[in-house]
Design an enzyme around this catalytic site. Structure first.
Site, PDB file in Angstrom:
ATOM      1  N   HIS A   1       3.336   6.626  -6.909  1.00 18.74           N
ATOM      2  CA  HIS A   1       2.570   7.786  -7.366  1.00 18.74           C
ATOM      3  C   HIS A   1       3.430   9.050  -7.248  1.00 18.74           C
ATOM      4  O   HIS A   1       3.448   9.906  -8.131  1.00 18.74           O
ATOM      5  CB  HIS A   1       1.314   7.900  -6.487  1.00 18.74           C
ATOM      6  CG  HIS A   1       0.228   8.758  -7.059  1.00 18.74           C
ATOM      7  ND1 HIS A   1      -0.844   9.177  -6.315  1.00 18.74           N
ATOM      8  CD2 HIS A   1       0.038   9.273  -8.293  1.00 18.74           C
ATOM      9  CE1 HIS A   1      -1.641   9.912  -7.083  1.00 18.74           C
ATOM     10  NE2 HIS A   1      -1.122   9.983  -8.277  1.00 18.74           N
TER      11      HIS A   1
ATOM     12  N   HIS B   1       0.835  -1.205   0.000  1.00 20.64           N
ATOM     13  CA  HIS B   1       0.000   0.000   0.000  1.00 20.64           C
ATOM     14  C   HIS B   1       0.873   1.260   0.000  1.00 20.64           C
ATOM     15  O   HIS B   1       0.742   2.127  -0.866  1.00 20.64           O
ATOM     16  CB  HIS B   1      -0.916  -0.033   1.226  1.00 20.64           C
ATOM     17  CG  HIS B   1      -1.796   1.177   1.370  1.00 20.64           C
ATOM     18  ND1 HIS B   1      -3.139   1.158   1.070  1.00 20.64           N
ATOM     19  CD2 HIS B   1      -1.534   2.452   1.776  1.00 20.64           C
ATOM     20  CE1 HIS B   1      -3.652   2.357   1.276  1.00 20.64           C
ATOM     21  NE2 HIS B   1      -2.701   3.165   1.712  1.00 20.64           N
ATOM     22  N   GLU B   2       1.773   1.342   0.963  1.00 17.33           N
ATOM     23  CA  GLU B   2       2.613   2.544   1.056  1.00 17.33           C
ATOM     24  C   GLU B   2       3.532   2.662  -0.155  1.00 17.33           C
ATOM     25  O   GLU B   2       3.821   3.758  -0.626  1.00 17.33           O
ATOM     26  CB  GLU B   2       3.434   2.538   2.355  1.00 17.33           C
ATOM     27  CG  GLU B   2       2.591   2.529   3.626  1.00 17.33           C
ATOM     28  CD  GLU B   2       1.505   3.598   3.663  1.00 17.33           C
ATOM     29  OE1 GLU B   2       1.674   4.654   3.029  1.00 17.33           O
ATOM     30  OE2 GLU B   2       0.469   3.360   4.330  1.00 17.33           O
TER      31      GLU B   2
ATOM     32  N   HIS C   1       1.692   4.462  -2.828  1.00 16.72           N
ATOM     33  CA  HIS C   1       1.774   5.924  -2.670  1.00 16.72           C
ATOM     34  C   HIS C   1       3.133   6.409  -3.169  1.00 16.72           C
ATOM     35  O   HIS C   1       3.246   7.446  -3.812  1.00 16.72           O
ATOM     36  CB  HIS C   1       1.627   6.315  -1.196  1.00 16.72           C
ATOM     37  CG  HIS C   1       0.216   6.266  -0.674  1.00 16.72           C
ATOM     38  ND1 HIS C   1      -0.820   6.934  -1.282  1.00 16.72           N
ATOM     39  CD2 HIS C   1      -0.323   5.649   0.411  1.00 16.72           C
ATOM     40  CE1 HIS C   1      -1.948   6.732  -0.586  1.00 16.72           C
ATOM     41  NE2 HIS C   1      -1.667   5.945   0.437  1.00 16.72           N
TER      42      HIS C   1
HETATM   43 ZN    ZN Z   1      -2.947   5.213   1.961  1.00 15.98          ZN
END
Ligand code: ZN
Length: 681
Positions: free
Chosen positions: A476, A469-470, A473
């Site tokens: 991105h 998940h991290e 980010h």
């Molecule tokens: Zn998040």
């Protein structure tokens, strides 16, 4: 000033090891003064504004301020110390004053407007126009274009709202701390796992007591509700927890009821000053969702679809509690307890069995292989970089063409002085000035248990998912192609869209083909056994219906609260609205004493007002985007390239719906989320 101040060196990466608490305040003070002088000069120049002489200058000033502040706030989060706290707090106050001063600067606002109205505007590209549009929007939302009297009132409301938000949090904290229950008979704690018992013992010791102490802090409360055999005790805990900071509490001054009605009234007034009819419209002005009716439809539709599954989950739980444990009436304080028993009964899956297959070095290597196959990325560790802790590793990301795209620090382990949880932080944003390219840099921070002796850090599957998940980010932020910092990477991305790149990454943690890259027994090198994998998959959607309905109940309550408010509404109205939402959404109606709203910090003291729906909204986007990979192959490089080019590389430079459509070829649909969570009808 202490000379030389490492925070004021501006080439290259932060010199973390050289930054001392004494450096912080002088560096920030110096730069704020510098920025203020530069802005004053800019506004006094008298020349016609262009992109280069106006917006670009402001973007540069902001970027260098962010670069100075980023390592400070980062150090505060990862290696907090007593010596650091006071200068940090002082800096926060200076920064917030500076930002609010800028947000209310009429001349700056006029500058953006002049540029937007000038013939030069037609020559700007889409990204530049988006930046100007964002600025004008934010100035408007900060009340800059209000007549003076209304502007004064606006500022007053904002200050009052910020005081009330912190009052709400403080009341909740005080009420939570005031309750505790002391035990000298270990039998009362039967069922509680050793780790939770050890915590209860430690809490008693800290209070100078013998035996064990249960509190309403989550690390104490949650295991108690999940495992305590004593039903009456669970009921007592539940009642104490769900009436915190309410009129039923012991201390009247901690009642959040009046705080809530005051907050709602002021939010409504603030929204109306800006020309919105309801606060929800004000909140949505900066989000991907278009209107509150649209969000309401979205939530109600999901609730309708989730309801039969929630009913099924509850029926199964009731049946299990009745047949296996002789419980004829299931109360809310029984739900977590029997759910844990049912989970164990059905899947017999312990996180411990899985952990041995997820040693961190292997997981990281697997993660890097996943993004190599998806986006052609090559990730290399680099030694010799100055960091804040010896366990921190530094990496470079190269794309398929061999071009360096960015760097990230990975700080994987829990330690004293480090804030809990996991997050991606922005160290430096991509920016281009002429031929000069500044590559982005990110912090990836987790709190895994560190290695012990020769045993590597072994992650639970939930922790593997968190890392993915991290990292999403991070991608991105790092893979962006946008050269203007305010909309580059995660910059300027709407709140309800920013979780798309992170949540989509979690999906690979559930795919056999991906797990084969990252799961190996740390001693035997054996792949994850098929039986374990099947159990893991089966347990994934355990009680997904109940979980979804609870999230939807919160989201609907939040949205309706901020879109149906009428001046004069009191605590009774708030309660009636919550009851109404529960009647349509909840499958098990909470008892009349329940005052959930009095501890709903997300919307009353966090930033989620009329925004709680964002969780579900982003889940729809990420599930639907991942469905493209399911349709075309989870490692299909063409699909990967499309996602990279349409979503990851464009950051906040376009409307999120446009980016999504560019990738998916259509508007988002909820089918994939329903399918992934086992709620297909
Ligand atoms: Zn998040």
């Amino acid at each position: 000033m202490i000379d030389p101040n490492p925070l004021l060196e501006r080439d290259g990466l932060p010199s973390f090891s050289k930054i001392q608490p004494d450096h912080i305040l002088p560096a920030l003070t110096h730069m704020l003064a510098d920025n203020r002088a530069a802005i004053a000069q800019l506004l006094a120049s008298g020349t016609a504004y262009t992109w280069e002489n106006f917006v670009q200058v402001l973007e540069d000033l902001d970027d260098r301020l962010n670069q100075l502040w980023s390592p400070i706030s980062h150090l505060h989060h990862v290696v907090d110390s007593e010596a650091m706290r006071a200068p940090y707090e002082a800096c926060l106050a200076l920064l917030s004053a500076y930002r609010s001063e800028l947000g209310h600067n009429q001349a700056l606002y006029a500058g953006y407007r002049a540029l937007a109205d000038s013939p030069l505007y037609a020559q700007l590209d889409d990204t530049q126009r988006k930046i100007i549009a964002n600025e004008l929007r934010d100035f408007h939302l900060a009340g800059v274009d209000l007549p003076p009297a209304q502007q004064a009132r606006f500022t007053e409301i904002q200050q009052e709202l910020s005081r009330l938000a912190s009052k709400f949090g403080q009341n909740l904290l005080d009420a939570t701390r005031a309750w505790q229950k002391h035990f000298t008979d270990e039998q009362r704690l039967a069922g509680l796992p050793d780790s939770a018992k050890a915590l209860a013992r430690q809490q008693a010791e800290q209070a100078g007591l013998e035996g064990w102490l249960l509190t309403l802090d989550l690390p104490s409360y949650l295991p108690a509700m999940n495992y305590l055999d004593d039903r009456a005790l669970r009921c007592e805990l539940y009642q104490a927890f769900t009436t915190r900071a309410s009129e039923q509490g012991t201390e009247a001054s901690w009642d959040n009821g009046p705080v809530i009605t005051e907050i709602l009234a002021l939010r409504h007034e603030l929204a109306q000053l800006l020309g919105f009819s309801q606060y929800a419209d004000y909140s949505l002005a900066t989000k991907m969702a278009e209107s509150s009716p649209q969000v309401l439809d979205f939530l109600q539709d999901l609730a309708r679809r989730a309801r039969p599954f929630g009913e099924r989950d509850l029926a199964e739980l009731r049946d299990f509690a009745q047949t296996q444990h002789g419980i004829s009436t299931l109360h809310l304080w029984d739900v977590p307890y029997y759910s844990e028993k049912l989970r164990l009964h059905r899947y017999d899956l312990s996180q411990q069995d899985l952990r041995v297959y997820f040693p961190l070095p292997r997981v990281l290597d697997g993660l890097f292989q996943v993004v190599k196959r998806l986006y052609g990325l090559r990730i290399e560790a680099q030694d010799g970089v100055d960091t804040w802790h010896p366990s921190v590793q530094f990496y470079a990301i190269y794309d398929a063409a061999g071009e360096l795209r960015g760097h990230f620090y990975l700080d994987p382990y829990a330690r004293p002085g480090k804030r809990g949880g996991a997050w991606m932080g922005n160290c430096r944003t991509r920016k281009r000035r002429g031929a000069q390219l500044q590559n982005p840099v990110a912090y990836l921070v987790c709190n895994f248990s560190p290695p012990v002796g020769d045993t590597p850090a072994l992650l639970t599957h939930a922790e593997v998912t968190t890392l993915f998940h991290e990292f999403g980010h991070g991608l991105h932020h790092l893979l962006t192609r946008i050269d203007h910092p305010s909309v580059s990477g995660v910059g300027g991305v709407a709140w309800d869209a920013v979780e798309l790149p992170s949540q989509i990454m979690e999906n690979w943690c559930w795919e056999r083909e991906a797990l084969d890259l990252l799961a190996r027994h740390y001693q035997t090198n054996e792949a994850l056994p098929a039986a374990l994998y099947e159990k893991m998959r089966a347990a994934r959607n355990f009680q997904a219906g109940l979980f979804a309905l609870r999230q939807l109940e919160f989201a609907l309550f939040d949205l309706r609260l901020h879109s149906e408010y009428a001046p004069g509404a009191d605590s009774a109205w708030v309660q009636t609205l919550l009851d109404e939402v529960r009647q349509t959404v909840a499958v098990l109606i909470p008892p009349a004493f329940n005052r959930f709203q009095h501890s709903f910090s997300h919307i009353f003291s966090g930033g989620y007002a009329a925004g709680y729906y964002s969780y579900k909204w982003a889940e729809v986007l990420s599930a639907d985007a991942f469905a493209a990979f399911e349709e075309e192959g989870i490692f299909n490089p063409d699909t990967g390239r499309r996602f990279l080019e349409a979503v990851l590389e464009l950051g906040g430079s376009r409307e999120p719906l446009a980016l999504f459509k560019a990738f998916r070829g259509r508007e988002p649909q909820i089918d994939a989320l329903l399918r992934h969570t086992g709620m297909q009808s």
